[in-house]
Design a protein around this motif. Structure first.
Motif, PDB file in Angstrom:
ATOM      1  N   SER A   5       3.986  -0.315   7.098  1.00  0.00           N
ATOM      2  CA  SER A   5       4.868  -1.482   6.257  1.00  0.00           C
ATOM      3  C   SER A   5       5.383  -2.480   7.398  1.00  0.00           C
ATOM      4  O   SER A   5       6.512  -2.529   7.393  1.00  0.00           O
ATOM      5  CB  SER A   5       5.690  -0.949   5.394  1.00  0.00           C
ATOM      6  OG  SER A   5       6.553  -1.933   4.610  1.00  0.00           O
TER       7      SER A   5
ATOM      8  N   TRP B 297       6.102  -5.497   8.223  1.00  0.00           N
ATOM      9  CA  TRP B 297       7.340  -6.755   8.021  1.00  0.00           C
ATOM     10  C   TRP B 297       8.671  -6.021   8.106  1.00  0.00           C
ATOM     11  O   TRP B 297       9.641  -6.344   8.428  1.00  0.00           O
ATOM     12  CB  TRP B 297       7.122  -7.564   6.923  1.00  0.00           C
ATOM     13  CG  TRP B 297       7.939  -8.553   6.691  1.00  0.00           C
ATOM     14  CD1 TRP B 297       8.170  -9.920   7.433  1.00  0.00           C
ATOM     15  CD2 TRP B 297       9.107  -8.764   5.761  1.00  0.00           C
ATOM     16  NE1 TRP B 297       9.287 -10.493   7.039  1.00  0.00           N
ATOM     17  CE2 TRP B 297       9.921  -9.917   6.137  1.00  0.00           C
ATOM     18  CE3 TRP B 297       9.652  -7.849   4.791  1.00  0.00           C
ATOM     19  CZ2 TRP B 297      10.785 -10.379   5.494  1.00  0.00           C
ATOM     20  CZ3 TRP B 297      10.819  -8.421   4.047  1.00  0.00           C
ATOM     21  CH2 TRP B 297      11.230  -9.521   4.458  1.00  0.00           C
TER      22      TRP B 297
ATOM     23  N   TRP C  68       0.295  -5.405   7.199  1.00  0.00           N
ATOM     24  CA  TRP C  68       0.565  -4.377   6.358  1.00  0.00           C
ATOM     25  C   TRP C  68      -0.463  -3.509   5.801  1.00  0.00           C
ATOM     26  O   TRP C  68      -1.304  -3.867   4.899  1.00  0.00           O
ATOM     27  CB  TRP C  68       1.328  -4.961   5.041  1.00  0.00           C
ATOM     28  CG  TRP C  68       2.391  -4.458   4.225  1.00  0.00           C
ATOM     29  CD1 TRP C  68       3.811  -4.681   4.337  1.00  0.00           C
ATOM     30  CD2 TRP C  68       2.426  -3.048   3.694  1.00  0.00           C
ATOM     31  NE1 TRP C  68       4.423  -3.729   3.553  1.00  0.00           N
ATOM     32  CE2 TRP C  68       3.594  -2.657   3.180  1.00  0.00           C
ATOM     33  CE3 TRP C  68       1.203  -1.870   3.749  1.00  0.00           C
ATOM     34  CZ2 TRP C  68       3.949  -1.241   2.526  1.00  0.00           C
ATOM     35  CZ3 TRP C  68       1.797  -0.772   2.886  1.00  0.00           C
ATOM     36  CH2 TRP C  68       2.928  -0.618   2.493  1.00  0.00           C
TER      37      TRP C  68
ATOM     38  N   CYS D  71      -0.072  -8.377   3.113  1.00  0.00           N
ATOM     39  CA  CYS D  71       1.181  -8.455   2.322  1.00  0.00           C
ATOM     40  C   CYS D  71       2.177  -8.671   3.363  1.00  0.00           C
ATOM     41  O   CYS D  71       2.376  -8.495   4.624  1.00  0.00           O
ATOM     42  CB  CYS D  71       1.444  -6.951   1.856  1.00  0.00           C
ATOM     43  SG  CYS D  71       2.996  -6.745   0.954  1.00  0.00           S
TER      44      CYS D  71
ATOM     45  N   ASP E 127      11.359   0.962   1.593  1.00  0.00           N
ATOM     46  CA  ASP E 127      10.338   0.199   2.248  1.00  0.00           C
ATOM     47  C   ASP E 127       9.983   1.200   3.495  1.00  0.00           C
ATOM     48  O   ASP E 127       9.942   0.667   4.588  1.00  0.00           O
ATOM     49  CB  ASP E 127      10.856  -1.140   2.782  1.00  0.00           C
ATOM     50  CG  ASP E 127      10.914  -2.333   1.876  1.00  0.00           C
ATOM     51  OD1 ASP E 127      10.131  -2.037   1.119  1.00  0.00           O
ATOM     52  OD2 ASP E 127      12.012  -2.944   1.824  1.00  0.00           O
TER      53      ASP E 127
END
Length: 774
Positions: A398, A400, A440, A449, A669
């Motif tokens: 993930s 970002w 991502w 993403c 996240d």
């Protein structure tokens, strides 16, 4: 007198016993996986929802997560939300803390009694196989979960191993008890094709194909394309069994809204039930096995999972769960967690704070997960089988989110995992014949993403810290390819809709690329990307005193007064110009100069924090619920006011993290939200990954010891001690590094890797003379 002495001795004994029990509590005992386990939009006050974690059983970075699922539709990435009143079943794969509709949630298994139902039904209804459950009976822990399904009077328990999982169901007396598996089910959509075969009187095997046509990650926009293979065994012989098969018309759309519709669910409810069928392939299949049960009879189902082959799933199960002893699997899972969680040992704090800390550390150890089988086999981005060499294939990056805190934390406690993740991204690019890194990654998909080039700071940070067990040349080439494909380029900024967010993020990753170029002796690239790293200045408009979006011709977009700075989505993604504008981590001094100097910048920052609501839920100021501001409290260190970093990080730890379901103010996240707490509560955090400087702040705990990996570090542990620590003593009065007076508000990563001890003396008032040395 003798009675009094006896009473005193008894009291002393009880106190001693109580102290011994408390002392014996392990980190795994402190994990509460229900922290953040809600997707509630109402609770969050914004469409992003709350933590979106799952409460089920997992192992550190394991392939398998056996967890209850309460919902298939909506933006419920984990498949579970605490406020729902019924459970659809228990899946063997889950995602943690994400939005964008989610994915996985495969091999959904449900114990039932009575008439077979082939559709799950709606929450709160009686028209499907789902069941209401007793909330008081629900318990989750590190590697274990249990609940009582009240519609069937069945106790369900789940435990996990790294590549396999096990379910134990305690049935009532019933002539028609059952375990049924929805093979089509997938969070955020459906698998589009399934296969199941009865191997023997205890075993089934098969697979589920999950493609973008079936929704899933981004409802198909995330390009997720994977197959889940399973090899499942039952403790009770398969005597009365079968499959159900729904007639899905050719051309039927199968994205999330389609499969969640009443019309589609009616197709499932009317599926053909095929007793005795031993082998079947279809578009929407389920499998069931029926049997009579005595009161409180326990029936166990276990399954290996693989993303490579049925043979891999079988080997995974045989390697990890050799019999049907549920308690052994549960105990081993807890042992794995204790070994992982003791990589950070804390002393002090309240019981609630310790639970928050170890649950946060737990949540940082779900991903990036192992994607390969016990023999090293994994599916490549080219759709072909591969065997890892020198690294473990990992997935769910993930980017970002995690480049900010999660991956920097892992450089300290799990450097080999950072190597694994970089190698996984680099080899994936080669397998997919891409000349850039994915931002991502999910199950080998280049999902696209979010924004930026977040893999580059992970690589730059690792390299700067001496973590280099990956193909450095390929990583560098891909970093260059990334900033050339996604960067500010010769224009010196990125125009239009996301102008502010993109320009600032690209400027930073171009700086990271420059650092790699310098290390690789690429002088020309170093100069080019160092210059491009200054491109953030090209979207700062001195007439409004802030960053402002520009169009493709260089003209400023409209600016409707000072309030424009607070406008969500204006030139930004998931933030406002005010929140995103602080993201110049590689040149804080240059940023402050643009903003009118240090004094003006500090005053603006203080105003931002002072206007932040007490609960720190989604807001227009310091919005800890989302990642763009996660470095901002540490900017005070960079600007010569370290006591304000100490004040506000302690406040965030207290106000934004709680030991309750709503204990996370935003999406978890994939470890980022929790990693921020682990680092900040421990007393340090980076502003700029890729730079080895680590900011010092006020620890929540009296002592924090990070266990180091001797393959990467000289020392065995890095320790931070906070003397005179208390809820009121939030300010650092003085410091010693390895016994020597220390007046800097930061340390270098080298001090961490050397196994240093940082001793802080705390007090109730700021010492504005400490931490100012640069």
């Amino acid at each position: 007198m003798k009675l009094n002495t006896l009473n005193k001795n008894l009291l002393c004994g009880l106190l001693l016993l109580s102290a011994t029990v408390a002392k014996a509590q392990t980190p795994a005992d402190l994990v509460n996986p229900f922290i953040g386990a809600s997707t509630s939009v109402a609770g969050a006050g914004v469409y992003h929802g709350l933590g979106k974690t799952f409460p089920g059983a997992a192992t550190p970075y394991g392939m398998v997560q056996v967890s209850p699922n309460t919902i298939t539709g909506g933006d419920n990435g984990s498949g579970y939300s605490y406020e729902h009143t019924s459970i659809e079943g228990f899946a063997f794969t889950q995602m943690s803390g994400i939005g964008w509709y989610g994915d996985l949630g495969n091999l959904l298994t449900m114990p039932t009694t009575g008439k077979l139902k082939t559709a799950k039904g709606k929450d709160g209804s009686k028209d499907g196989y789902r069941s209401a459950y007793n909330k008081a009976s629900e318990k989750g822990g590190a590697g274990y979960y249990r609940v009582t399904l009240t519609d069937y009077n069945i106790k369900a328990e789940a435990a996990a191993a790294p590549h396999s999982g096990i379910l134990r169901f305690t049935f009532p007396k019933n002539e028609q008890s059952r375990i049924q598996i929805d093979l089509a089910r997938r969070v955020g959509g459906t698998s589009v094709l399934q296969y199941v075969k009865v191997v023997d009187d205890h075993t089934i095997q098969g697979w589920m194909k999950c493609t973008p046509d079936g929704g899933g990650w981004g409802d198909g926009d995330g390009h997720a394309d994977y197959t889940v293979y399973f090899y499942a065994q039952f403790s009770k012989p398969l005597k009365k069994y079968g499959v159900w098969s729904a007639d899905i018309p050719d051309g039927q759309s199968r994205h999330l809204n389609d499969v969640s519709s009443d019309k589609y669910q009616q197709l499932i409810a009317n599926a053909a039930v095929l007793p005795g069928v031993k082998e079947k392939e279809g578009k929407h299949l389920g499998f069931y096995t029926e049997f009579a049960t005595r009161a409180n009879e326990q029936v166990v189902m276990k399954s290996g999972i693989s993303f490579s082959s049925i043979a891999g799933a079988k080997a995974n199960l045989n390697a990890e769960i050799k019999d049907y002893n549920f308690d052994i699997v549960k105990t081993k899972a807890k042992q794995l967690w204790n070994n992982a969680l003791t990589k950070v040992n804390i002393t002090g704090g309240t019981t609630e704070q310790r639970k928050v800390f170890y649950t946060a550390l737990y949540h940082t150890m779900i991903d990036p997960r192992n994607m390969e089988d016990v023999n090293g086999m994994y599916p490549g981005g080219d759709g072909k089988p591969h065997t890892s060499t020198g690294f473990t294939k990992r997935t769910i990056f993930s980017g970002w989110d995690v480049f900010r805190s999660q991956m920097p934390l892992q450089t300290i406690i799990n450097p080999s995992l950072v190597n694994d993740m970089i190698s996984s991204l680099v080899t994936l690019a080669g397998e997919k014949k891409k000349d850039y890194l994915e931002r991502w990654e999910f199950m080998n998909a280049y999902s696209g993403c979010m924004i930026g080039n977040p893999a580059i700071p992970v690589i730059a940070d690792a390299y700067a810290k001496g973590i280099r067990n990956f193909d450095v040349q390929k990583a560098y080439d891909l970093s260059v390819g990334s900033v050339e494909k996604f960067g500010n380029g010769t224009k010196g900024y990125t125009p239009e809709g996301l102008s502010i967010s993109l320009t600032l993020e690209y400027a930073y990753t171009e700086w990271c690329t420059a650092q790699l170029a310098k290390a690789m002796n690429q002088t020309g690239d170093y100069q080019k990307y160092t210059e491009r790293a200054q491109s953030y200045k090209n979207i700062f408009d001195p007439t409004v005193g802030w960053f402002r979006p520009r169009d493709k011709d260089g003209k400023w977009l409209a600016w409707d007064g000072p309030q424009t700075r607070l406008k969500q989505g204006y030139g930004t993604i998931e933030s406002s110009p005010y929140q995103q504008g602080w993201f110049v981590p590689h040149d804080v001094d240059g940023m402050a100069l643009l903003m009118g100097g240090r004094a003006k910048t500090i005053a603006d920052l203080e105003d931002m924090f002072n206007k932040t609501p007490d609960d720190m839920m989604w807001n227009d100021y310091y919005n800890h619920a989302n990642e763009p501001v996660h470095h901002v409290p540490f900017l005070f260190n960079r600007l010569g006011h370290p006591w304000l970093t100490q004040k506000w990080t302690r406040a965030i730890c207290d106000r934004a993290y709680k030991n309750k379901v709503e204990g996370l103010v935003g999406n978890e996240d994939v470890g980022q939200m929790s990693a921020w707490y682990v680092l900040a509560a421990g007393g340090l955090h980076p502003v700029c990954p890729g730079d080895t400087r680590q900011e010092i702040t006020a620890p929540v705990f009296d002592k924090v010891a990070y266990r180091l990996d001797k393959a990467y570090a000289k020392g065995s542990a890095f320790t931070i001690v906070a003397k005179n620590n208390s809820p009121k003593n939030v300010y650092i009065q003085s410091a010693k590094l390895n016994g020597v007076n220390y007046n800097k508000c930061y340390i270098d990563y080298k001090n961490i890797a050397d196994g240093s001890t940082l001793e802080l003396t705390m007090g109730p008032q700021p010492n504005k003379n400490w931490g100012t040395a640069q």
